[in-house]
Write an enzyme that holds these catalytic residues in place. Sequence first.
Site, PDB file in Angstrom:
ATOM      1  NE  ARG A   1      -1.312  99.311 -20.231  1.00 18.43           N
ATOM      2  CZ  ARG A   1      -1.611 100.571 -20.555  1.00 18.43           C
ATOM      3  NH1 ARG A   1      -2.747 100.835 -21.177  1.00 18.43           N
ATOM      4  NH2 ARG A   1      -0.795 101.542 -20.290  1.00 18.43           N
TER       5      ARG A   1
ATOM      6  CG  HIS B   1      -0.367 110.929 -21.083  1.00 20.38           C
ATOM      7  ND1 HIS B   1       0.425 110.421 -22.078  1.00 20.38           N
ATOM      8  CD2 HIS B   1      -0.708 112.185 -21.484  1.00 20.38           C
ATOM      9  CE1 HIS B   1       0.568 111.320 -23.047  1.00 20.38           C
ATOM     10  NE2 HIS B   1      -0.100 112.411 -22.717  1.00 20.38           N
TER      11      HIS B   1
ATOM     12  CB  CYS C   1     -22.761 108.279  -7.829  1.00 17.85           C
ATOM     13  SG  CYS C   1     -21.614 107.838  -9.148  1.00 17.85           S
TER      14      CYS C   1
ATOM     15  CB  THR D   1       8.526 110.082 -25.742  1.00 19.11           C
ATOM     16  OG1 THR D   1       7.248 110.329 -26.336  1.00 19.11           O
ATOM     17  CG2 THR D   1       9.388 111.320 -25.872  1.00 19.11           C
ATOM     18  CB  SER D   2       6.906 107.775 -30.583  1.00 24.75           C
ATOM     19  OG  SER D   2       5.639 108.134 -30.065  1.00 24.75           O
TER      20      SER D   2
ATOM     21  CG  ASN E   1      13.894 107.000 -29.041  1.00 23.65           C
ATOM     22  OD1 ASN E   1      13.983 105.885 -29.529  1.00 23.65           O
ATOM     23  ND2 ASN E   1      12.744 107.566 -28.740  1.00 23.65           N
TER      24      ASN E   1
ATOM     25  CD  GLU F   1      14.702 102.312 -33.924  1.00 19.45           C
ATOM     26  OE1 GLU F   1      14.860 102.820 -35.046  1.00 19.45           O
ATOM     27  OE2 GLU F   1      15.135 101.197 -33.598  1.00 19.45           O
TER      28      GLU F   1
ATOM     29  CB  ALA G   1      16.356 105.211 -21.341  1.00 19.27           C
TER      30      ALA G   1
HETATM   31  C1  BJW Z   1      13.317 103.501 -26.057  1.00 18.12           C
HETATM   32  C2  BJW Z   1      13.740 102.277 -25.565  1.00 18.12           C
HETATM   33  C3  BJW Z   1      14.779 102.298 -24.636  1.00 18.12           C
HETATM   34  C4  BJW Z   1      12.113 101.912 -26.917  1.00 18.12           C
HETATM   35  N1  BJW Z   1      15.326 103.457 -24.264  1.00 18.12           N
HETATM   36  N2  BJW Z   1      13.870 104.634 -25.685  1.00 18.12           N
HETATM   37  C5  BJW Z   1      -1.930 117.957 -32.364  1.00 18.12           C
HETATM   38  C6  BJW Z   1      -1.753 117.304 -33.563  1.00 18.12           C
HETATM   39  C7  BJW Z   1      -2.405 116.099 -33.817  1.00 18.12           C
HETATM   40  C8  BJW Z   1      -3.256 115.515 -32.889  1.00 18.12           C
HETATM   41  C9  BJW Z   1      -3.415 116.145 -31.677  1.00 18.12           C
HETATM   42  C10 BJW Z   1      -2.772 117.351 -31.435  1.00 18.12           C
HETATM   43  N3  BJW Z   1      -3.103 117.746 -30.183  1.00 18.12           N
HETATM   44  C11 BJW Z   1      -3.917 116.815 -29.634  1.00 18.12           C
HETATM   45  C12 BJW Z   1      -4.144 115.825 -30.530  1.00 18.12           C
HETATM   46  C13 BJW Z   1      -4.984 114.619 -30.318  1.00 18.12           C
HETATM   47  C14 BJW Z   1      -4.328 113.553 -29.491  1.00 18.12           C
HETATM   48  C15 BJW Z   1      -3.043 113.116 -30.162  1.00 18.12           C
HETATM   49  O1  BJW Z   1      -1.949 113.486 -29.809  1.00 18.12           O
HETATM   50  N4  BJW Z   1      -3.165 112.253 -31.164  1.00 18.12           N
HETATM   51  C16 BJW Z   1      -1.994 111.739 -31.871  1.00 18.12           C
HETATM   52  C17 BJW Z   1      -2.023 110.212 -31.848  1.00 18.12           C
HETATM   53  C18 BJW Z   1      -1.967 112.292 -33.242  1.00 18.12           C
HETATM   54  N5  BJW Z   1      -4.068 114.010 -28.135  1.00 18.12           N
HETATM   55  C19 BJW Z   1      -5.004 113.922 -27.176  1.00 18.12           C
HETATM   56  O2  BJW Z   1      -6.111 113.487 -27.416  1.00 18.12           O
HETATM   57  C20 BJW Z   1      -4.635 114.412 -25.782  1.00 18.12           C
HETATM   58  N6  BJW Z   1      -5.649 115.276 -25.305  1.00 18.12           N
HETATM   59  C21 BJW Z   1      -5.881 116.474 -25.825  1.00 18.12           C
HETATM   60  O3  BJW Z   1      -5.201 116.948 -26.691  1.00 18.12           O
HETATM   61  O4  BJW Z   1      -6.950 117.105 -25.263  1.00 18.12           O
HETATM   62  C22 BJW Z   1      -7.365 118.362 -25.784  1.00 18.12           C
HETATM   63  C23 BJW Z   1      -8.564 118.798 -24.976  1.00 18.12           C
HETATM   64  C24 BJW Z   1      -8.540 120.038 -24.382  1.00 18.12           C
HETATM   65  C25 BJW Z   1      -9.652 120.466 -23.640  1.00 18.12           C
HETATM   66  C26 BJW Z   1     -10.759 119.631 -23.497  1.00 18.12           C
HETATM   67  C27 BJW Z   1     -10.778 118.386 -24.085  1.00 18.12           C
HETATM   68  C28 BJW Z   1      -9.653 117.962 -24.826  1.00 18.12           C
HETATM   69  C29 BJW Z   1      -4.593 113.235 -24.802  1.00 18.12           C
HETATM   70  C30 BJW Z   1      -3.510 112.278 -25.101  1.00 18.12           C
HETATM   71  C31 BJW Z   1      -3.604 111.084 -24.173  1.00 18.12           C
HETATM   72  C32 BJW Z   1      -2.634 109.974 -24.539  1.00 18.12           C
HETATM   73  N7  BJW Z   1      -2.931 108.811 -23.801  1.00 18.12           N
HETATM   74  C33 BJW Z   1      -2.112 107.627 -23.940  1.00 18.12           C
HETATM   75  C34 BJW Z   1      -2.782 106.469 -23.201  1.00 18.12           C
HETATM   76  C35 BJW Z   1      -2.651 106.668 -21.686  1.00 18.12           C
HETATM   77  C36 BJW Z   1      -3.332 105.590 -20.934  1.00 18.12           C
HETATM   78  C37 BJW Z   1      -2.723 104.236 -21.169  1.00 18.12           C
HETATM   79  O5  BJW Z   1      -1.548 104.027 -20.814  1.00 18.12           O
HETATM   80  O6  BJW Z   1      -3.419 103.392 -21.704  1.00 18.12           O
HETATM   81  O7  BJW Z   1      -0.799 107.890 -23.418  1.00 18.12           O
HETATM   82  S1  BJW Z   1      -1.767 107.171 -25.644  1.00 18.12           S
HETATM   83  C38 BJW Z   1      -0.131 106.588 -25.351  1.00 18.12           C
HETATM   84  O8  BJW Z   1       0.806 107.412 -26.095  1.00 18.12           O
HETATM   85  C39 BJW Z   1       0.148 106.880 -23.847  1.00 18.12           C
HETATM   86  C40 BJW Z   1       1.544 107.422 -23.897  1.00 18.12           C
HETATM   87  O9  BJW Z   1       1.834 108.178 -22.729  1.00 18.12           O
HETATM   88  C41 BJW Z   1       1.553 108.227 -25.173  1.00 18.12           C
HETATM   89  C42 BJW Z   1       2.920 108.519 -25.706  1.00 18.12           C
HETATM   90  O10 BJW Z   1       3.571 107.349 -26.052  1.00 18.12           O
HETATM   91  P1  BJW Z   1       5.153 107.236 -25.874  1.00 18.12           P
HETATM   92  O11 BJW Z   1       5.503 107.268 -24.447  1.00 18.12           O
HETATM   93  O12 BJW Z   1       5.824 108.197 -26.742  1.00 18.12           O
HETATM   94  O13 BJW Z   1       5.397 105.716 -26.352  1.00 18.12           O
HETATM   95  P2  BJW Z   1       5.631 105.149 -27.847  1.00 18.12           P
HETATM   96  O14 BJW Z   1       5.355 103.694 -27.778  1.00 18.12           O
HETATM   97  O15 BJW Z   1       4.917 105.929 -28.848  1.00 18.12           O
HETATM   98  O16 BJW Z   1       7.203 105.376 -28.085  1.00 18.12           O
HETATM   99  C43 BJW Z   1       8.182 104.676 -27.333  1.00 18.12           C
HETATM  100  C44 BJW Z   1       9.543 105.222 -27.736  1.00 18.12           C
HETATM  101  O17 BJW Z   1      10.521 104.604 -26.900  1.00 18.12           O
HETATM  102  C45 BJW Z   1       9.948 104.905 -29.185  1.00 18.12           C
HETATM  103  O18 BJW Z   1      10.422 106.103 -29.797  1.00 18.12           O
HETATM  104  C46 BJW Z   1      11.079 103.884 -29.026  1.00 18.12           C
HETATM  105  O19 BJW Z   1      12.067 104.003 -30.058  1.00 18.12           O
HETATM  106  C47 BJW Z   1      11.640 104.279 -27.695  1.00 18.12           C
HETATM  107  N8  BJW Z   1      12.354 103.207 -26.972  1.00 18.12           N
HETATM  108  N9  BJW Z   1      13.031 101.262 -26.164  1.00 18.12           N
HETATM  109  C48 BJW Z   1      14.881 104.587 -24.835  1.00 18.12           C
HETATM  110  N10 BJW Z   1      15.277 101.112 -24.097  1.00 18.12           N
END
Ligand code: BJW
Length: 244
Positions: free
Chosen positions: A71, A120, A151, A189-190, A214, A216, A232
Amino acid sequence: MDRIPEEFRSRWVSAGSVAVLTGAGISAESGVPTFRDAQTGLWARWRPEDLATPQAFQRNPRLVWDWYRWRRELVRDAEPGAGHLALAQLERRIPRFHLATQNVDGLHQRAGSKEPAELHGNLFRDLCAYEGTEVELPEETDEAPPRCPRCGGPVRPGVVWFGEPLPRRAMQEAESAAAVSDVYLVIGTSGMVHPAGDLPVAARRAGAFVVEINPEPTPITDFVHLSLRGRAGNILATLLEALP
Ligand code: BJW
């Protein structure tokens, strides 16, 4: 978008403060895959729990490191898109402007945004998996993963995996910006990942006019005042031209 709705225009003109949250969609136009697109998204080919959790890294550090190395190369070859460039211009134009991004690709900075809050983390930072501190690797190495020079522990990418806390300062900044913003833009963002996905709702509760950009609908759509359906880059370029 044919014309800018009147309420948006008037809220924008009178706004003291604008805050923005971006996600993978804004970088999709630069060729960086999103996560959840059913055909082309990263999670269509890999399961998140196999690659984006601390447990996955513990189980198979080489696989996870190699995935992130792939990546990094993909992002190195990418260029900021029209959406990134438009946001960098808005930042120069609007005195109280805050950008928070869930993206780890650094494309906002490359487009000229000063200091986006990286909720993130960043793909190009290296962390010692044992110490949690940033590591400077002397050079690109084929070791997968490389070893911490202090380390000897495995080095991991400086991104936030599921179950890990978000960087405190970035999240606090993003929450404060959401709380004081008059207009809040949520772009590409989704909204499925929390706590970042809660920010637009918090902004709305605090009185902001919330606009989603977005192609969608998303789980956030029901909470926003206005949905601008489209890419966007196109929509932000239009806004940049049409709004003061
Ligand atoms: C366009 C387009 C165009 C396309 N123009 N738009 C509450 C409820 C349920 C669960 C949880 C909750 N709170 C926490 C959780 C757990 C979890 C979570 O959210 N799980 C869900 C899956 C349910 N969250 C966590 O674990 C977080 N940590 C946490 O809560 O810690 C608590 C804690 C406290 C104290 C101590 C210990 C813990 C951490 C979340 C980390 C997310 N990481 C990732 C990976 C990053 C590394 C990597 O890149 O590999 O982050 S996951 C992935 O999803 C990445 C993204 O940043 C993130 C969001 O995705 P995004 O950006 O929304 O992308 P898509 O693909 O989902 O959507 C794209 C959108 O673009 C779509 O809508 C398209 O339509 C649109 N689109 N073309 C405009 N041209």
